[in-house]
Design a protein around this motif. Structure first.
Motif, short mmCIF file in Angstrom:
data_model
loop_
_atom_site.label_atom_id
_atom_site.label_comp_id
_atom_site.label_asym_id
_atom_site.label_seq_id
_atom_site.Cartn_x
_atom_site.Cartn_y
_atom_site.Cartn_z
N THR A 106 0.84 -1.15 0.16
CA THR A 106 -0.03 0.12 0.04
C THR A 106 0.68 1.31 0.10
O THR A 106 0.62 2.09 -0.86
CB THR A 106 -0.87 -0.06 1.22
OG1 THR A 106 -1.65 -1.18 1.20
CG2 THR A 106 -1.94 1.19 1.23
N ARG A 118 -8.27 5.07 -2.84
CA ARG A 118 -8.52 3.95 -2.26
C ARG A 118 -8.88 2.73 -3.28
O ARG A 118 -8.18 1.95 -3.26
CB ARG A 118 -9.44 3.97 -1.12
CG ARG A 118 -9.38 2.51 -0.48
CD ARG A 118 -10.51 2.54 0.74
NE ARG A 118 -10.16 3.69 1.74
CZ ARG A 118 -9.43 3.27 2.64
NH1 ARG A 118 -8.82 2.28 3.02
NH2 ARG A 118 -9.31 4.24 3.71
N GLU A 122 -6.64 -0.56 -4.48
CA GLU A 122 -7.28 -1.96 -4.55
C GLU A 122 -7.20 -2.31 -5.93
O GLU A 122 -7.17 -3.48 -6.16
CB GLU A 122 -8.73 -1.73 -4.05
CG GLU A 122 -8.93 -1.31 -2.70
CD GLU A 122 -10.58 -1.21 -2.33
OE1 GLU A 122 -11.18 -1.35 -3.29
OE2 GLU A 122 -10.87 -1.17 -1.03
N LYS A 131 -9.03 -0.48 5.66
CA LYS A 131 -9.20 0.74 6.14
C LYS A 131 -7.94 1.04 7.13
O LYS A 131 -7.46 2.15 7.32
CB LYS A 131 -10.35 1.37 6.79
CG LYS A 131 -10.64 2.66 7.05
CD LYS A 131 -12.05 3.17 7.39
CE LYS A 131 -12.02 4.73 7.67
NZ LYS A 131 -11.23 5.21 8.84
N VAL A 134 -4.44 1.80 5.76
CA VAL A 134 -4.16 3.05 5.22
C VAL A 134 -4.05 4.07 6.86
O VAL A 134 -3.25 5.05 6.85
CB VAL A 134 -5.22 3.53 4.30
CG1 VAL A 134 -4.94 5.14 3.99
CG2 VAL A 134 -5.20 2.77 3.33
N TYR A 158 -4.44 10.11 -1.53
CA TYR A 158 -3.55 9.90 -0.57
C TYR A 158 -1.98 10.06 -1.29
O TYR A 158 -1.63 9.86 -2.50
CB TYR A 158 -3.43 8.29 0.05
CG TYR A 158 -4.74 7.90 0.44
CD1 TYR A 158 -4.98 8.61 1.67
CD2 TYR A 158 -5.66 7.24 -0.16
CE1 TYR A 158 -6.13 8.04 2.56
CE2 TYR A 158 -6.74 7.06 0.50
CZ TYR A 158 -6.87 7.17 1.94
OH TYR A 158 -8.19 6.93 2.51
#
Length: 232
Positions: A106, A118, A122, A131, A134, A158
């Motif tokens: 990630t 997100r 994925e 969750k 992150v 992000y």
């Protein structure tokens, strides 16, 4: 014919300190700072008329070849140990636990694809992103929220933080190693899931940030069996 009077240049009421004194100020701030400082932050603390950028360049030359050096971290600056002397500090560094594979993947996706949502994380990983993973990267101050996408739902993005760059000694995200180097270091898995089936939440990404010894031992044992089977 009369000459047009030249505009009078407005001078500051305060005279800036000598450049050598400005250099001392920059050195003091960087030495005492708990985090890297930007030029604007340094100039905000210095007397009126100071040039932090020029003072910083003089200080940087002064530190060339010394035990510490001035390092650029994103848009900020910090005093750091010279890279070739890092081995002297090895006894002070204690690595207690390793990031889980889900957290590493990630973090790598965010670093290389930022700003990323997100859903995009994925899609790249091929597994639902927990969750918790992150959130824990955010708590470590390695990841932060970026701007929202101008798409339906306005999903948040992000990006990696200055703290992430500072921790890994990077000036910017452009200095990250290539994907080939990451795979050779074992930080990225290029082999598809066993049996070709996609991973499902609860099997590989449970939101655990760190691997415990038992989990690591089970994974090593599993990999050994795969090697034996392939060799037969």
């Amino acid at each position: 014919m009369t000459d047009t009077p030249k505009p009078v240049r407005e001078e500051s009421l305060f005279r800036a300190p000598p450049l050598a004194e400005q250099e001392r100020m920059v050195e003091a701030m960087l030495f005492a700072a708990a985090r890297p400082l930007s030029l604007s932050e340094m100039e905000a603390r210095m007397p009126h008329g100071c040039d932090a950028a020029e003072a910083l360049q003089l200080l940087r030359k002064r530190y060339e070849g010394r035990g510490v050096t001035l390092a650029r971290v994103g848009e900020a600056w910090a005093i750091r140990t010279a890279a070739d002397l890092g081995f002297l500090m090895s006894r002070e560094t204690v690595e207690t636990r390793k990031l889980s594979r889900a957290a590493i993947e990630t973090l790598a996706i965010i670093a290389y694809h930022q700003p990323v949502t997100r859903a995009e994380i994925e899609e790249i990983r091929g597994v639902s992103a927990s969750k918790g993973t992150v959130d824990q990267l955010i708590e470590m101050e390695w990841v932060r929220f970026g701007r929202r996408r101008m798409t339906p739902g306005r999903p948040v993005t992000y990006v990696v933080t200055q703290g992430f760059l500072d921790h890994f000694g990077l000036e910017s995200a452009r200095d990250l190693p290539g994907l080939k180097e990451l795979r050779e270091a074992g930080l990225l898995e290029s082999r598809p899931p066993e049996g070709g089936e996609p991973e499902v939440l609860g099997q590989s990404d449970t939101g655990d940030m760190f691997e415990d010894d038992a989990e690591m031992a089970m994974r090593d044992d599993h990999d050994d069996h795969l090697i034996d089977d392939e060799g037969q």
